[in-house]
Design a protein around this motif. Structure first.
Motif, mmCIF file in Angstrom:
data_model
loop_
_atom_site.group_PDB
_atom_site.id
_atom_site.type_symbol
_atom_site.label_atom_id
_atom_site.label_comp_id
_atom_site.label_asym_id
_atom_site.label_seq_id
_atom_site.Cartn_x
_atom_site.Cartn_y
_atom_site.Cartn_z
ATOM 1 N N HIS A 36 0.850 -1.193 0.000
ATOM 2 C CA HIS A 36 0.000 0.000 0.000
ATOM 3 C C HIS A 36 0.881 1.238 0.000
ATOM 4 C CE1 HIS A 36 -3.730 -2.197 0.853
ATOM 5 N NE2 HIS A 36 -2.948 -2.999 1.551
ATOM 6 N N ARG A 37 0.466 2.237 -0.745
ATOM 7 C CA ARG A 37 1.200 3.500 -0.774
ATOM 8 C C ARG A 37 0.872 4.281 0.489
ATOM 9 N NH1 ARG A 37 -1.219 5.008 -6.334
ATOM 10 N NH2 ARG A 37 -2.807 5.144 -4.781
ATOM 11 N N THR A 91 6.047 2.398 0.958
ATOM 12 C CA THR A 91 5.031 1.360 0.791
ATOM 13 C C THR A 91 5.119 0.406 1.972
ATOM 14 O OG1 THR A 91 6.535 0.024 -0.547
ATOM 15 C CG2 THR A 91 5.010 1.433 -1.738
ATOM 16 N N ASP A 94 1.138 -3.819 5.517
ATOM 17 C CA ASP A 94 0.073 -3.719 6.520
ATOM 18 C C ASP A 94 0.077 -2.337 7.164
ATOM 19 O OD1 ASP A 94 -0.791 -6.455 6.310
ATOM 20 O OD2 ASP A 94 1.033 -7.018 7.394
ATOM 21 N N VAL A 123 -3.169 6.584 3.103
ATOM 22 C CA VAL A 123 -2.902 5.240 2.609
ATOM 23 C C VAL A 123 -3.686 5.082 1.316
ATOM 24 C CG1 VAL A 123 -3.137 2.767 3.049
ATOM 25 C CG2 VAL A 123 -2.520 4.309 4.923
ATOM 26 N N ASP A 124 -2.977 4.788 0.240
ATOM 27 C CA ASP A 124 -3.590 4.649 -1.085
ATOM 28 C C ASP A 124 -4.447 5.871 -1.414
ATOM 29 O OD1 ASP A 124 -2.341 2.174 -1.397
ATOM 30 O OD2 ASP A 124 -4.024 1.106 -0.477
#
Length: 144
Positions: A36-37, A91, A94, A123-124
């Motif tokens: 996840h970014r 990234t 979790d 996040v994202d």
């Protein structure tokens, strides 16, 4: 002599073998969680020196993290202000357990100023945490 195999059993056997082959030929990281970014932003209402700790790398487990948290959470001594944010992207697999950024005044400035720190954690591309404080702020999604 063996009895001949009924024709109906052949397609069923092919389906089973095909499914087994597909499952065993999954790519080598197919079980790895998707990364996840994570986007950290720190700023202040007044220009000030700031000490920022942030999670850059996700540890393999909590035990490894507890033995050396600074291996996974470096710090940055930066100047932030209203038009001078500190921004960092990484990234994490979790982010709900590991994404974190905290900002405070450096040790030698604690009595001098109240710059009004502000942090944001995305996040994202979705804002998941914000915080503000006169001398520090913490943005985190972790539950521990």
């Amino acid at each position: 002599m063996k009895a001949p195999v009924p024709h109906a059993a052949v397609p069923a056997a092919l389906i089973v073998l095909t499914c087994a082959a597909l499952l065993s030929s999954a790519p080598a990281g197919a079980d790895d969680p998707a990364a996840h970014r994570v986007h950290y932003t720190v700023s202040a209402t007044q220009t000030a020196q700031a000490l920022v700790y942030y999670r850059e790398v996700q540890p393999p487990n909590f035990g490894e993290y507890s033995h050396n948290p600074y291996l996974y959470s470096p710090s940055a001594d930066v100047t932030v202000g209203p038009n001078q944010p500190w921004i960092f992207d990484t990234t994490l697999a979790d982010p709900q357990d590991w994404a974190m950024v905290v900002v405070s005044l450096p040790g030698n400035h604690k009595e001098l100023a109240s710059p009004g720190f502000v942090c944001e954690l995305r996040v994202d591309d979705v804002v998941v945490a914000t915080d503000s404080g006169t001398k520090g702020a913490l943005c985190s999604t972790r539950t521990w």
